[in-house]
Design an enzyme around this catalytic site. Structure first.
Site: not given
Length: 373
Positions: A134, A160-162, A187, A189, A212, A237, A261, A289
């Site tokens: 990540s 994986k790119l935020k 992702d 968030n 995500e 998630d 998770k 994670g």
């Protein structure tokens, strides 16, 4: 087995580099660890709650409080198995990460006593698991490309790119142009709303594995709407906090992939139920994670070797996050991590180093709480 006492320990570990998501920037981990003392032996658990209630409503100070005052008193001095923990703690609403930590410690003790590994118990079918990494939000595109290139050189099998509004299409385009068809996902968030559907659809041409958690966790129907408006598969998630939430999300068409998770859903046993549900419904899962130490990473790697974990997870090597881990480090080899095979979690805590990074600890037992720092 009878749970006789529980040691709680707070440690601080600096991160190798600052980690930025849409929630903010993190430079160290304040981790709550548990050691369960039973008449069958000891076991370790790790609470994945962060310092602030931004990823979820849970945070590490709150987890410590609810464990001491509400969860552990329901378990101490009782004969029980790890499989009994969820039912005994059911009267306490929420606090999945705190519940998961004590279930993990008891499961570790139970499996060590029986000479069985986490992988054997959970049904692992692989001896090693493919690893992704990540990558947090960076100050510049060039800095991002340097970081991604370094991780690919180390052998990571997925990036994986935020992302967040204003940092999405351009970094994805840059990574695709520089590194070609590397497996790539993003992702958010929860940083977007349904009004951003066209912006998220602009990611479709980049052949991403998934997007995500684009929106807030409670917006299940909005995620279903978004899933009809973008080609890239939606993965949930934060929304998946239980077996029931996973079943509802799949039925609503809110996701095609699920991030598992164990801490978020209340423990490895509930996570296994979600794995099995998704396998039955043809929905692939992957292991998320939470910047775990070697204790939590050991359990996650074991679970990621189950059959329906068909996408590389965020089970990165120890040195992705920490200069030194509190167990023997997990080392990346050919883009994979080995599944521990020893009893229980299969790792050994370095207690001298652990003591050096501890800023508080105490033990809850028959005579109550004894704080030592």
């Amino acid at each position: 087995m009878k749970l006789e006492a529980v040691e709680l320990r707070r440690i601080k570990l600096p991160l190798v580099a600052p980690f930025e998501t849409s929630f903010g920037v993190q430079t160290e981990r304040d981790v709550l660890l548990l050691r369960a003392f039973t008449d069958a032996g000891e076991g370790w658990g790790e609470c994945v709650a962060g310092e602030e209630p931004t990823y979820s409503s849970e945070y590490v100070d709150g987890a410590q409080h609810v464990l001491i005052h509400h969860l552990l008193p329901r378990l101490l001095n009782h004969d029980l198995a790890a499989e009994d923990v969820a039912a005994r703690l059911h009267p306490v609403h929420g606090h999945n990460m705190a519940k998961a930590a004590i279930e993990m410690a008891l499961l570790d003790a139970q499996l060590r006593a029986h000479g069985q590994s986490f992988g054997q118990y959970l049904g692992a079918v692989r001896g090693e698991v493919d690893c992704g990494v990540s990558v947090g939000i960076h100050p510049t595109i060039e800095a991002l490309l340097d970081t991604v290139g370094a991780y690919l050189d180390q052998g990571y099998r997925r990036i994986k790119l935020k992302i967040k509004p204003g940092w999405d299409v351009e970094p994805v385009r840059a990574v695709r142009e520089r590194f070609g068809d590397v497996p790539l996902q993003v992702d958010a968030n929860t940083a977007y709303t349904l009004a951003d559907a066209d912006r998220l659809a602009a990611l479709d041409p980049f052949d991403l594995l998934l997007i995500e958690q684009p929106m807030r966790e409670e917006l299940m129907l909005a995620h279903a709407d978004l899933a009809r408006r973008v080609r890239t598969p939606i993965c949930l998630d934060e929304s998946i906090h239980s077996w029931q939430a996973a079943a509802d999300a799949i039925a609503a068409g809110a996701c095609k992939i699920v991030n598992v998770k164990p801490g978020r859903v209340g423990g490895y046993l509930e996570a296994r139920r979600i794995h099995d549900l998704c396998a039955e419904r043809g929905v692939p899962v992957w292991m998320g994670g939470m910047l775990e130490t070697g204790i939590g990473r050991a359990g996650n790697v074991a679970m990621a070797a189950m059959p329906n974990f068909t996408l590389p997870g965020d089970t990165s090597a120890s040195d992705r996050y920490f200069h030194r881990d509190i167990t023997e480090p997990f080392v990346l080899r050919d883009g994979r991590l080995k599944v521990p095979t020893g009893p229980g979690l299969g790792v050994t805590v370095d207690e001298d180093f652990l003591a050096s990074v501890t800023h508080w600890h105490g033990t809850l037992g028959r005579t109550g709480m004894r704080a030592a720092g």
